[in-house]
Design a protein around this motif. Structure first.
Motif, PDB file in Angstrom:
ATOM      1  N   ALA A 173       0.814  -1.215   0.000  1.00 38.75           N
ATOM      2  CA  ALA A 173       0.000   0.000   0.000  1.00 38.75           C
ATOM      3  C   ALA A 173       0.847   1.265   0.000  1.00 38.75           C
ATOM      4  N   SER A 174       2.039   1.215   0.620  1.00 39.36           N
ATOM      5  CA  SER A 174       2.867   2.423   0.713  1.00 39.36           C
ATOM      6  C   SER A 174       3.255   2.959  -0.662  1.00 39.36           C
ATOM      7  N   LEU A 175       3.519   2.068  -1.610  1.00 42.34           N
ATOM      8  CA  LEU A 175       3.949   2.516  -2.936  1.00 42.34           C
ATOM      9  C   LEU A 175       2.787   3.125  -3.721  1.00 42.34           C
ATOM     10  N   ILE A 176       1.610   2.506  -3.662  1.00 45.34           N
ATOM     11  CA  ILE A 176       0.454   3.076  -4.363  1.00 45.34           C
ATOM     12  C   ILE A 176       0.051   4.396  -3.709  1.00 45.34           C
ATOM     13  N   ALA A 177       0.151   4.462  -2.374  1.00 46.91           N
ATOM     14  CA  ALA A 177      -0.128   5.723  -1.678  1.00 46.91           C
ATOM     15  C   ALA A 177       0.834   6.814  -2.132  1.00 46.91           C
ATOM     16  N   SER A 178       2.098   6.448  -2.343  1.00 48.42           N
ATOM     17  CA  SER A 178       3.093   7.432  -2.784  1.00 48.42           C
ATOM     18  C   SER A 178       2.805   7.913  -4.204  1.00 48.42           C
ATOM     19  N   CYS A 179       2.276   7.029  -5.046  1.00 44.86           N
ATOM     20  CA  CYS A 179       1.894   7.437  -6.414  1.00 44.86           C
ATOM     21  C   CYS A 179       0.841   8.542  -6.363  1.00 44.86           C
ATOM     22  N   CYS A 180      -0.185   8.323  -5.545  1.00 46.87           N
ATOM     23  CA  CYS A 180      -1.291   9.279  -5.459  1.00 46.87           C
ATOM     24  C   CYS A 180      -0.842  10.586  -4.806  1.00 46.87           C
ATOM     25  N   ALA A 181      -0.029  10.480  -3.754  1.00 48.41           N
ATOM     26  CA  ALA A 181       0.449  11.684  -3.071  1.00 48.41           C
ATOM     27  C   ALA A 181       1.420  12.472  -3.955  1.00 48.41           C
ATOM     28  N   ALA A 182       2.328  11.771  -4.638  1.00 48.30           N
ATOM     29  CA  ALA A 182       3.295  12.452  -5.512  1.00 48.30           C
ATOM     30  C   ALA A 182       2.583  13.116  -6.690  1.00 48.30           C
ATOM     31  N   GLY A 183       1.573  12.431  -7.244  1.00 47.28           N
ATOM     32  CA  GLY A 183       0.791  13.026  -8.325  1.00 47.28           C
ATOM     33  C   GLY A 183       0.087  14.283  -7.870  1.00 47.28           C
ATOM     34  N   VAL A 194      -3.154  16.517  -0.545  1.00 47.17           N
ATOM     35  CA  VAL A 194      -2.112  15.483  -0.708  1.00 47.17           C
ATOM     36  C   VAL A 194      -2.334  14.358   0.303  1.00 47.17           C
ATOM     37  N   LYS A 195      -2.674  14.722   1.533  1.00 49.89           N
ATOM     38  CA  LYS A 195      -2.931  13.718   2.585  1.00 49.89           C
ATOM     39  C   LYS A 195      -4.138  12.856   2.215  1.00 49.89           C
ATOM     40  N   LYS A 196      -5.181  13.466   1.701  1.00 51.32           N
ATOM     41  CA  LYS A 196      -6.368  12.711   1.265  1.00 51.32           C
ATOM     42  C   LYS A 196      -6.011  11.711   0.179  1.00 51.32           C
ATOM     43  N   MET A 197      -5.200  12.152  -0.784  1.00 45.99           N
ATOM     44  CA  MET A 197      -4.830  11.269  -1.877  1.00 45.99           C
ATOM     45  C   MET A 197      -3.909  10.152  -1.391  1.00 45.99           C
ATOM     46  N   HIS A 198      -3.062  10.454  -0.425  1.00 46.50           N
ATOM     47  CA  HIS A 198      -2.205   9.417   0.172  1.00 46.50           C
ATOM     48  C   HIS A 198      -3.064   8.364   0.855  1.00 46.50           C
ATOM     49  N   ASP A 199      -4.061   8.812   1.634  1.00 47.57           N
ATOM     50  CA  ASP A 199      -4.958   7.881   2.326  1.00 47.57           C
ATOM     51  C   ASP A 199      -5.749   7.040   1.325  1.00 47.57           C
ATOM     52  N   PHE A 200      -6.186   7.685   0.256  1.00 48.13           N
ATOM     53  CA  PHE A 200      -6.908   6.974  -0.808  1.00 48.13           C
ATOM     54  C   PHE A 200      -6.024   5.868  -1.388  1.00 48.13           C
ATOM     55  N   GLY A 201      -4.785   6.200  -1.731  1.00 48.14           N
ATOM     56  CA  GLY A 201      -3.867   5.225  -2.320  1.00 48.14           C
ATOM     57  C   GLY A 201      -3.558   4.077  -1.373  1.00 48.14           C
ATOM     58  N   GLU A 202      -3.451   4.387  -0.085  1.00 49.77           N
ATOM     59  CA  GLU A 202      -3.163   3.344   0.895  1.00 49.77           C
ATOM     60  C   GLU A 202      -4.303   2.331   0.971  1.00 49.77           C
ATOM     61  N   LYS A 203      -5.521   2.818   0.940  1.00 56.79           N
ATOM     62  CA  LYS A 203      -6.683   1.907   1.006  1.00 56.79           C
ATOM     63  C   LYS A 203      -6.746   1.030  -0.244  1.00 56.79           C
TER      64      LYS A 203
END
Length: 323
Positions: A173-183, A194-203
């Motif tokens: 999950a950490s890598l997909i979360a990083s994709c969403c946060a970095a984007g 950015v935090k919302k998108m990180h949480d979204f990617g983690e889920k």
């Protein structure tokens, strides 16, 4: 079932441009290295991670040149971890093709992984993408921690559901979360977005891994039980749930099969049937959809758009894919 080519259409031009930038980012002055990176690029995966980067940027303000840096950076580091993983796992196949270590041996594979990691770090520093560097470096640290935590627990066969989620949150999950946060960061979004998108990617990353765990309890192309995780003594969510719902004697029997008979097809089949009979698959699927629903709730906080729909479709793809 949704197809990735259809989901990708709104950002197809951007993904095509990213591919060229990604290839260029790997160039070196060493012919052997160029041959190997060319081999890697020719056998690229589904590009799910770059798609998460571009859709996340669009939903957070719009795609910029920084978004291409983010996608390339994430993909370089992800590719480096895959090359290293194949060495650690002594795996000679990746996506149906020979792995780098199978063709060029472990020493070269490790050096190639190091090179890709360094290229990713230099890309972010050269373009002063320090927020992206922090986001993705955090993910790589967590990924390493997750792998080591899993190795430690596998030896003792004492993984609880809580530890399982910690492992997959770090490992996948950490890598997909990083994709969403970095984007999102590449679009100039606020820290809150950015935090919302990180949480979204983690889920989504957690749902993605649970789906992978469920595949292990199916059959291969010729009808034999897969049980790859069982062979590697990995205790995943379906097995954890099933073990927690039987008496001590049965739990001990199944643990013994996993520890000592995990390479015997009939015993693997017995473990798979045990998990099915004790509700492990149904429970894991229920949890997968719970995380999917939580991801949808986060997306619902954004205005309707083509990119929000794209992310929703990517979410559905993670839980509907057949491999």
């Amino acid at each position: 079932m949704l197809k990735l080519d259809e989901i990708k259409k709104p950002i197809e031009k951007e993904i095509d441009a990213f591919e060229e930038k990604f290839k260029a980012s790997m160039k070196s002055s060493v012919p052997l290295l160029d041959r190997i990176t060319h081999y890697i690029v020719k056998r690229k995966g589904k590009q799910i991670r770059p798609m998460f980067v571009f859709f996340s940027a669009n939903i957070s303000g719009g795609i910029t040149e920084s978004t291409y840096h983010a996608a390339t950076f994430v993909e370089l580091l992800h590719t480096a971890t895959l090359v290293h993983d194949d060495v650690v796992d002594n795996s000679f196949e990746r996506r149906g093709f020979f792995s780098v270590n199978a063709l060029w041996k472990n020493k070269i594979a490790v050096l190639v992984g190091d090179y890709l990691l360094a290229k990713g770090l230099l890309l972010s520093v050269d373009h002063q993408e320090f927020k992206q560097l922090k986001i993705v470096s955090d993910a790589v640290q967590q990924l390493s921690e997750g792998e080591l935590l899993q190795m430690e627990k596998v030896r003792r066969m004492d993984i609880s559901e809580e530890v399982y989620y910690e492992v997959i949150r770090k490992k996948t999950a950490s890598l997909i979360a990083s994709c969403c946060a970095a984007g999102s960061t590449s679009a100039g979004a606020t820290d809150e977005i950015v935090k919302k998108m990180h949480d979204f990617g983690e889920k989504i990353g957690i749902a993605f891994q649970i789906k992978d765990d469920l595949f292990d309890f199916g059959t291969d192309d010729i009808g034999k039980p897969k049980g790859i995780d069982i062979k590697e003594k990995k205790v995943t969510l379906p097995l954890i749930y099933a073990l927690n719902n039987v008496d001590k004697a049965e739990k001990k029997r199944i643990k013994n099969l996993v520890k000592n008979h995990n390479d015997e097809p009939e015993k693997i089949n017995a473990i798979i049937e045990f998990v099915k009979a004790n509700g492990g698959l149904a429970y894991a699927e229920e949890q997968m959809f719970k995380y999917q629903d939580e991801a949808f709730k986060i997306l619902a906080q954004f205005p309707e758009s083509e990119s929000r729909t794209g992310l929703e479709n990517l979410v559905r793809f993670t839980t509907e894919r057949n491999r």
